[in-house]
Scaffold this motif. Structure first.
Motif, short mmCIF file in Angstrom:
data_model
loop_
_atom_site.label_atom_id
_atom_site.label_comp_id
_atom_site.label_asym_id
_atom_site.label_seq_id
_atom_site.Cartn_x
_atom_site.Cartn_y
_atom_site.Cartn_z
N THR A 185 28.08 19.98 88.44
CA THR A 185 27.40 21.16 88.97
C THR A 185 26.26 20.76 89.90
O THR A 185 26.05 21.36 90.96
CB THR A 185 26.87 22.03 87.82
N LEU A 186 25.51 19.73 89.51
CA LEU A 186 24.41 19.26 90.36
C LEU A 186 24.94 18.70 91.67
O LEU A 186 24.33 18.91 92.73
CB LEU A 186 23.59 18.20 89.61
N LYS A 187 26.04 18.01 91.62
CA LYS A 187 26.65 17.48 92.84
C LYS A 187 27.12 18.62 93.75
O LYS A 187 26.93 18.60 94.96
CB LYS A 187 27.82 16.55 92.48
N LEU A 188 27.72 19.64 93.13
CA LEU A 188 28.16 20.81 93.89
C LEU A 188 26.97 21.51 94.53
O LEU A 188 27.01 21.90 95.71
CB LEU A 188 28.90 21.77 92.95
N TYR A 189 25.91 21.68 93.77
CA TYR A 189 24.67 22.31 94.26
C TYR A 189 24.12 21.55 95.47
O TYR A 189 23.73 22.16 96.48
CB TYR A 189 23.67 22.33 93.11
N THR A 190 24.09 20.23 95.40
CA THR A 190 23.57 19.43 96.50
C THR A 190 24.50 19.48 97.71
O THR A 190 24.05 19.56 98.86
CB THR A 190 23.37 17.98 96.05
N ARG A 191 25.80 19.45 97.44
CA ARG A 191 26.78 19.54 98.54
C ARG A 191 26.59 20.87 99.28
O ARG A 191 26.65 20.92 100.51
CB ARG A 191 28.19 19.45 97.95
N TRP A 192 26.37 21.94 98.51
CA TRP A 192 26.16 23.25 99.12
C TRP A 192 24.90 23.27 99.98
O TRP A 192 24.92 23.75 101.12
CB TRP A 192 26.09 24.34 98.06
N HIS A 193 23.80 22.76 99.46
CA HIS A 193 22.56 22.81 100.25
C HIS A 193 22.64 21.95 101.50
O HIS A 193 22.06 22.30 102.54
CB HIS A 193 21.37 22.43 99.37
N LEU A 194 23.34 20.85 101.44
CA LEU A 194 23.56 20.04 102.64
C LEU A 194 24.36 20.84 103.66
O LEU A 194 23.98 20.93 104.84
CB LEU A 194 24.28 18.75 102.27
N LEU A 195 25.47 21.43 103.22
CA LEU A 195 26.33 22.19 104.13
C LEU A 195 25.60 23.41 104.67
O LEU A 195 25.67 23.71 105.88
CB LEU A 195 27.59 22.62 103.39
N SER A 196 24.90 24.12 103.81
CA SER A 196 24.18 25.31 104.24
C SER A 196 23.10 24.98 105.27
O SER A 196 22.90 25.71 106.25
CB SER A 196 23.54 26.00 103.03
N HIS A 197 22.41 23.87 105.05
CA HIS A 197 21.32 23.48 105.95
C HIS A 197 21.81 23.21 107.37
O HIS A 197 21.10 23.49 108.34
CB HIS A 197 20.62 22.24 105.38
N TYR A 198 23.03 22.68 107.48
CA TYR A 198 23.53 22.28 108.80
C TYR A 198 24.68 23.15 109.30
O TYR A 198 25.22 22.89 110.38
CB TYR A 198 23.99 20.82 108.76
N ALA A 199 25.06 24.20 108.57
CA ALA A 199 26.25 24.98 108.92
C ALA A 199 26.16 25.58 110.33
O ALA A 199 27.17 25.63 111.05
CB ALA A 199 26.46 26.09 107.90
N SER A 200 24.99 26.04 110.73
CA SER A 200 24.86 26.66 112.05
C SER A 200 25.03 25.68 113.19
O SER A 200 25.17 26.07 114.36
CB SER A 200 23.50 27.35 112.17
N LEU A 201 25.06 24.37 112.89
CA LEU A 201 25.21 23.34 113.91
C LEU A 201 26.64 22.80 113.97
O LEU A 201 26.94 21.95 114.81
CB LEU A 201 24.26 22.18 113.61
N LEU A 202 27.49 23.31 113.09
CA LEU A 202 28.87 22.83 113.02
C LEU A 202 29.78 23.72 113.88
O LEU A 202 29.31 24.57 114.62
CB LEU A 202 29.33 22.80 111.57
N SER A 203 31.07 23.52 113.75
CA SER A 203 32.03 24.27 114.57
C SER A 203 31.97 25.76 114.24
O SER A 203 31.40 26.20 113.24
CB SER A 203 33.44 23.73 114.36
N LYS A 204 32.61 26.56 115.08
CA LYS A 204 32.46 28.01 115.05
C LYS A 204 32.76 28.66 113.69
O LYS A 204 32.02 29.57 113.28
CB LYS A 204 33.33 28.64 116.14
#
Length: 681
Positions: free
Chosen positions: A307-326
């Protein structure tokens, strides 16, 4: 009003979220004059003694609906758009046309960052791959110690976890920098979103769960029910956190501790791994909330590692999502843009590129902005305004009936020691070490964020550099920093409607002088008043005077808490107390500074049928006119220390007898009786 991670220390105190004194590059044509007050903004069918905002701004609001790309639209937004989407755009586009720019030069960094953001072909091809090395690190985590290390490494890139570190002046020894620890890690930004039971907030949570599921699936992960798993974990985390009102009390959030004691508070957590990953070897740390640290340690111990790994994976993805593909960008915008703030559509890519470049390379851009749009002569004009406000504040202190001479003496000492910054920094930092390339957007952002983190942490244990700025010159805002006992006015806020060289004094005093008074008053609001003339968290009040002050501010907080902005959503008078107090003080100081300015000259005649007193209040209303979406309004009253714009107009005015006299109001909604008014400063 975007969601931001919880700050480590509630500094600096902001006006809100404005632009330059106003000489642009030479042109053949003289710049058009801006009306002092546009009479077409008035709704003359409204009664100023019942709803002054509607009277002063009703037609403006009718003629200026919120653009689909915005969550709110008012003076700040209009000025910000001019600064970013016109002035900075011109600067960036001019630089981008150049070739063979020297690596590490500010022009090269600006041009290549902008190119990397607007190169949608490369962004699409790369997909989520820029984050792959970090996903691999998270997936490789085998223990809580490994997790602490990886989250520490990600902290350098501003990816949230359950707590964070930052360096700021020591609140009890403000000449030296110290390390602060603070709560963090909530996607929704505030515990109220996890606690409220109304249907609107429940829908926000449901939408977040769907967004998490969608984004993680797009990234190629197939965890079962990831959104609900993260929501459940963050809900438990939120219950441990201080409210935003509690975070406003520096006495309670200043808990100096040695590093060994921190480790004792959270024995399960590997603090050595977390700090070493950030290049830190802490000796002492100022803790925000000891109970949160212990409670979170227990939560981490009882939470499955996956769960902690999932939580961290989410915050990484969320933090940079607007910079990724459409697909990532669109899903991210749907939640954080539409669901949270009511925006209907994104700005076009080129405009977003301008704003992103400003977001990460704001100071290098600010140097060019200030050179082009803020003449040195303007500093003197603003300095004179500031000194006028200082004089009036001193006079107001002398007149206070609720404060003793002993405390008045200390208040004068603090007022006399106020310093100020105007326009732009006297010295500029060197950004040349940030590696920026034309086709690696995510890495460019990571490199800029790493530079910021390292620059901040490098201050630890060193004397405070009081020349540092907390805002870029082009920012449409102002702030007070209690640790430096200083007020700061970027070039960005020094233009219409705040300051208008074509306007009469009454309009300008209701604008820029009230803004200056607002920032001065922050030094004497419920938070700022706890810091002394040297910027230290130290009591300078007698017990009786402090009790009198707390009684007055308590009444003012209760007054605002009764204001319902939407069904079931009221202003939080305790959360907004500092800003509301500053508005009341700023208006009072500006009004009497204007009155003082007439000595020896006589009072001016009415303009457009309005007396100088009435025009002063029209000037204040003009600064705050605006529209806002319901979603953004709900978010604001839960997370923002500023009251909504409408209530920054209508809220303080009933407490000013000067307003009632100006508009000939009998006791009414906009004119309280003598015993109901709150007069603080």
């Amino acid at each position: 009003m975007s969601i931001k991670k919880a700050g480590l220390l509630a500094l600096p105190v902001l006006l809100v979220g404005a632009a330059a004194f106003v000489q642009g590059p030479p042109t053949k044509k003289a710049p058009a004059k801006v009306p002092a007050f546009d009479l077409s903004s008035l709704d003359r069918t409204a009664d100023p003694c019942t709803d002054f905002d509607q009277f002063a701004n009703g037609n403006w609001k009718k003629k200026n609906p919120i653009p689909g790309t915005e969550s709110a639209w008012g003076s700040f937004n209009v000025l910000d758009k001019e600064n970013k989407e016109v002035r900075l755009k011109g600067i960036i586009e001019e630089i981008s046309r150049k070739s063979n720019l020297a690596k590490g030069s500010e022009e090269q960094q600006i041009a290549d960052f902008y190119r990397s953001f607007t190169d949608t072909v490369t962004i699409a091809k790369r997909g989520v791959s820029p984050l792959a090395p970090w996903f691999d690190k998270i997936n490789a985590v085998q223990s809580l110690s490994d997790w602490a290390k990886v989250t520490g490494e990600l902290q350098v890139y501003n990816v949230p976890t359950v707590w964070g570190f930052g360096v700021e002046a020591d609140a009890q020894n403000s000449k030296w920098n110290a390390l602060y620890e603070g709560q963090d890690g909530l996607t929704l930004g505030d515990r109220s979103y996890y606690e409220r039971t109304d249907s609107v907030t429940a829908n926000v949570r449901a939408e977040l769960v769907k967004t998490i599921d969608q984004l993680l699936q797009l990234a190629g992960f197939n965890d079962p029910h990831p959104g609900q798993t993260i929501m459940d974990f963050e809900t438990k985390l939120a219950k441990l956190q201080l409210t935003r009102v509690q975070l406003r009390d520096p006495q309670k959030t200043y808990n100096k501790s040695n590093y060994a004691a921190l480790k004792t508070l959270a024995p399960t957590y590997d603090w050595d791994a977390f700090t070493a990953a950030q290049g830190l070897k802490p000796d002492t740390i100022i803790l925000q909330n000891k109970e949160y640290i212990s409670g979170t340690d227990a939560l981490l111990k009882s939470t499955p590692l996956e769960t902690l790994k999932l939580y961290t994976r989410w915050h990484l993805l969320s933090h940079y999502a607007s910079l990724l593909s459409k697909p990532f960008d669109d899903a991210n915008f749907h939640f954080f843009g539409t669901v949270m703030t009511g925006r209907k559509e994104q700005k076009d890519r080129l405009t977003r590129g301008i704003r992103a470049t400003d977001g990460y390379l704001g100071m290098p851009l600010g140097k060019l902005f200030a050179k082009q749009y803020f003449p040195e002569s303007s500093k003197q004009k603003v300095s004179e305004m500031i000194e006028n406000v200082r004089t009036v504040f001193g006079q107001r202190i002398d007149q206070l009936s609720w404060m003793s001479d002993t405390t008045k003496k200390m208040a004068h000492a603090k007022l006399a020691s106020f310093t100020y910054k105007i326009g732009y920094p006297d010295k500029w930092k060197d950004y040349s070490s940030i590696d920026i390339r034309p086709n690696t957007l995510v890495e460019n952002v990571m490199n800029a964020e790493k530079w910021r983190s390292e620059d901040n942490l490098a201050k630890l244990g060193k004397p405070v550099d009081k020349s540092d700025w907390g805002m870029t010159p082009q920012t449409v805002n102002a702030y007070y920093n209690p640790l430096n006992n200083e007020v700061v006015f970027p070039a960005g806020i020094l233009q219409p409607p705040f300051f208008n060289p074509d306007a009469d004094d009454a309009i300008n005093y209701g604008g820029i002088i009230a803004v200056i008074g607002h920032e001065f008053t922050h030094g004497f609001d419920d938070e700022g008043s706890q810091f002394d003339a040297d910027g230290n968290l130290k009591n300078w009040w007698t017990a009786t005077d402090r009790a009198n002050f707390d009684k007055l501010t308590g009444r003012y907080a209760d007054y605002f808490s009764r204001i319902e902005v939407l069904p079931g959503f009221n202003i939080n008078g305790r959360l907004t107390l500092g800003e509301n107090t500053a508005d009341l003080g700023g208006l009072t100081l500006a009004y009497y500074a204007l009155k003082n300015s007439f000595k020896g000259k006589g009072e001016p005649k009415p303009i457009d049928g309005f007396t100088w007193q009435q025009r002063f209040f029209l000037g204040w209303a003009q600064v705050w006119h605006g529209n806002i979406t319901e979603a953004a309004l709900r978010n604001q009253v839960q997370t923002n220390p500023h009251s909504p714009a409408r209530d920054r107009i209508n809220g303080p005015l009933p407490h000013l007898k000067e307003f009632a006299d100006a508009w000939h109001c009998k006791t009414s909604k906009m004119a309280l009786g003598d015993t109901s008014r709150v007069v603080i400063w």
